[in-house]
Write an enzyme that holds these catalytic residues in place. Structure first.
Site, PDB file in Angstrom:
ATOM      1  N   LYS A   1       0.845  -1.209   0.000  1.00 53.55           N
ATOM      2  CA  LYS A   1       0.000   0.000   0.000  1.00 53.55           C
ATOM      3  C   LYS A   1       0.878   1.257   0.000  1.00 53.55           C
ATOM      4  CE  LYS A   1      -3.799  -2.500   2.005  1.00 53.55           C
ATOM      5  NZ  LYS A   1      -4.540  -2.988   3.176  1.00 53.55           N
TER       6      LYS A   1
ATOM      7  N   GLN B   1      -4.892  -1.722   9.341  1.00 53.33           N
ATOM      8  CA  GLN B   1      -4.724  -3.052   8.754  1.00 53.33           C
ATOM      9  C   GLN B   1      -5.311  -4.112   9.695  1.00 53.33           C
ATOM     10  OE1 GLN B   1      -3.392  -3.691   5.607  1.00 53.33           O
ATOM     11  NE2 GLN B   1      -4.090  -5.764   6.014  1.00 53.33           N
TER      12      GLN B   1
ATOM     13  N   ASP C   1     -11.625   2.488   3.611  1.00 52.59           N
ATOM     14  CA  ASP C   1     -11.870   1.053   3.479  1.00 52.59           C
ATOM     15  C   ASP C   1     -13.369   0.760   3.389  1.00 52.59           C
ATOM     16  OD1 ASP C   1      -9.824  -0.729   3.140  1.00 52.59           O
ATOM     17  OD2 ASP C   1      -9.334  -0.898   5.275  1.00 52.59           O
TER      18      ASP C   1
END
Ligand code: NDP
Length: 285
Positions: free
Chosen positions: A52, A96, A119
């Site tokens: 990422k 994460q 997200d």
């Protein structure tokens, strides 16, 4: 023989567009910023986070990394998120997953400002998606939709069968297909006669996590097959949830694994971050 849907090429094309949009924003004095928070040492999570970061750098997006030790307390993590919510340079916050057991995952996700939830996992964003007015869409299912759009599949009136009902893939992709006016069937582990359900589909979206469980003989001639599954078989081989070789004989188009949906996920994370930065630039975040 099916057209092989080249996820890498589609992702590269979208990333190029993201790079241009980022350059425009930078010229207007707004550098898109993504905060990436990793707690603990999970090797797979480390790999994802570094991918990422690299993708952000390549697109000109500023990434702010927080690599915290596994023993970090929940309160400390929540404080960091509150700080990032208030940080003007940050357009997206990504925590994460999975988090260590002593941290309540839903509490963490619900602390992220829905306006920086790139997200798309915050219940506010899930609700916005469910009510047909999305703010941020989760990256993997959004990537599936972009892919279908880029290869020219119009879902209006089509029979879509989604296999899998997880919160991160199955449910949101089903909602997105519904919003695109498909007739959607969601299948799961208790579904009766899965082969018959799949056989009725114009578009099959598989997000199960069981290697090659969807057989080629189930696929309707001319269907489009999107395989979200990533399953490691043996030491090195990766396969999807669909028996690719047999399904390619019947499908009109199919995604390979790897090189299909996989590259779209990070791409859509960058995309969401730039959308958020555009809202900042237009002072409507
Ligand atoms: P989950 O394990 O959370 O969900 C799997 C779903 O499949 C469940 O709804 C389950 O049903 C259903 N299922 C399991 N077995 C069967 C069966 N025999 N018949 C019908 N349905 C079944 O998985 P995820 O949604 O998180 O991920 C799915 C796959 O996608 C995985 O391979 C994962 O690695 C991959 N993935 C890939 C990504 C990417 O490419 N970037 C991102 C995210 C995921 P039930 O609800 O009844 O248990």
């Amino acid at each position: 023989m099916a057209e092989i849907i080249d996820g890498k090429a589609i992702a590269a094309e979208i990333r190029e567009e993201i790079g241009k949009d980022t350059a425009d924003l930078v010229a207007r004095g707004v550098t898109p910023g993504l905060a990436v928070v990793l707690v603990g040492e999970d090797p797979a999570s480390r790999v994802y986070v570094s991918m990422k970061e690299k993708a952000c750098a390549a697109a000109g997006i500023f990434s702010d990394e927080y690599k915290l030790p596994a023993e970090t307390g929940e309160a400390e993590l929540l404080e960091l998120i509150v700080r990032l919510n208030a940080d003007e340079r940050i357009d997206g916050i990504l925590v994460q997953l999975p988090l260590p057991d002593h941290i309540d995952e839903s509490k963490v996700l619900e602390t992220i400002s829905p306006r920086k939830d790139v997200d798309g996992f915050h219940p506010y964003n899930v609700g916005r998606l469910a009510t047909g007015n999305p703010l941020f869409r989760p990256c993997t299912p959004y990537g599936v939709m972009k892919m279908l759009e880029r290869i020219g599949v119009d879902l209006k009136g089509k029979e879509v069968v989604v296999v899998g009902r997880s919160n991160i893939v199955g449910k949101p992709v089903a909602l997105m297909c519904l919003a695109a006016h498909a007739t959607v069937t969601i299948c799961h582990s208790r579904t009766r006669d899965l082969p018959a359900k799949v056989a009725a589909a114009d578009v099959v979206i598989a997000a199960v996590g069981v290697p090659e469980m969807i057989k080629g003989s189930w696929i309707k001639e001319g269907a489009v097959v999107i395989d979200v599954g990533v399953n490691r078989v043996g030491e090195k081989r990766l396969v999807g949830d669909v028996d690719f070789v047999a399904a390619s004989e019947r499908a009109a188009a199919i995604t390979p694994v790897p090189g299909g949906v996989g590259p779209m996920t990070i791409t859509m994370l960058l995309y969401n971050t730039v959308v958020s930065a555009t809202r900042r630039a237009e002072k409507c975040r």
